[in-house]
Design a protein around this motif. Sequence first.
Motif, PDB file in Angstrom:
ATOM      1  N   SER A   5       0.815  -1.213   0.000  1.00 21.10           N
ATOM      2  CA  SER A   5       0.000   0.000   0.000  1.00 21.10           C
ATOM      3  C   SER A   5       0.849   1.264   0.000  1.00 21.10           C
ATOM      4  N   LYS A  29       0.220   1.815  -9.718  1.00 27.36           N
ATOM      5  CA  LYS A  29      -1.049   1.803 -10.445  1.00 27.36           C
ATOM      6  C   LYS A  29      -1.671   0.412 -10.436  1.00 27.36           C
ATOM      7  N   ARG A  30      -0.856  -0.607 -10.595  1.00 26.63           N
ATOM      8  CA  ARG A  30      -1.369  -1.984 -10.668  1.00 26.63           C
ATOM      9  C   ARG A  30      -1.902  -2.500  -9.337  1.00 26.63           C
ATOM     10  N   ASP A  32      -2.739  -0.364  -6.721  1.00 32.99           N
ATOM     11  CA  ASP A  32      -3.450   0.731  -6.058  1.00 32.99           C
ATOM     12  C   ASP A  32      -2.732   1.173  -4.784  1.00 32.99           C
ATOM     13  N   HIS A  34       0.101   3.895  -2.748  1.00 33.30           N
ATOM     14  CA  HIS A  34       0.556   5.282  -2.663  1.00 33.30           C
ATOM     15  C   HIS A  34       2.067   5.262  -2.831  1.00 33.30           C
ATOM     16  N   GLN A  74      -1.817   7.975  -6.590  1.00 35.32           N
ATOM     17  CA  GLN A  74      -1.689   8.525  -5.244  1.00 35.32           C
ATOM     18  C   GLN A  74      -0.193   8.707  -4.981  1.00 35.32           C
TER      19      GLN A  74
END
Length: 144
Positions: A5, A29-30, A32, A34, A74
Motif C-alpha cells: 500500500s 497503479k497496478r 493501487d 501510494h 496517489q
Amino acid sequence: MIQLSRILCPTDYSNASAKAVRYAVELAKRVDAHVRFLHIREKDGYASGTTADEASMPERFSQMLMSEIKNGLQADVKEAGGEPKEVIISQAEQWGADLIVMGSHGRSGLMRLMMGSVAEAVYRSASIPVLLIKQDAIDKTATE
C-alpha cells in the motif's frame, strides 16, 4: 497475502532513478498503492555523479508526476537532507513503507569501491523488500 500500500521511491534525478520512478509508478497503479518519491539533498544540490544532462530531471520529473496524479496516481514528494542510505531507511520506517523501489547505477569494480553503492547499502540494511532497477535494464514500462 502480500500487501503493498506504500511504496517509497528515492530519487536523485539521475537516469537510473528516473527508470526506478517509472517502475514505481507502474507498480503503484497496478496494486493501487501510494508512492512517496524521496529526494535527498546533498551539499551541492544533486547527488554525486549526476551529469549536466540529468540536471533538467527535476522539471521533467515534476511534469511526469503531475500528469500521473491527474490520472489517479496517489503520490507525494518529500525532500530530506543527510546521508542517503540513512535517510532512505529512516523515511521508509517512519512512513511505514511496504517496499522500496530504487535505481542502481550498476557500477562495479574499482568505481563501486571508490563511489560506494547507496542501492546496495539500502538493500543490505532495509527491513522491508527492496526492488533495485538497474540503469541499463530493459525498460518495459516505456511508452515510447
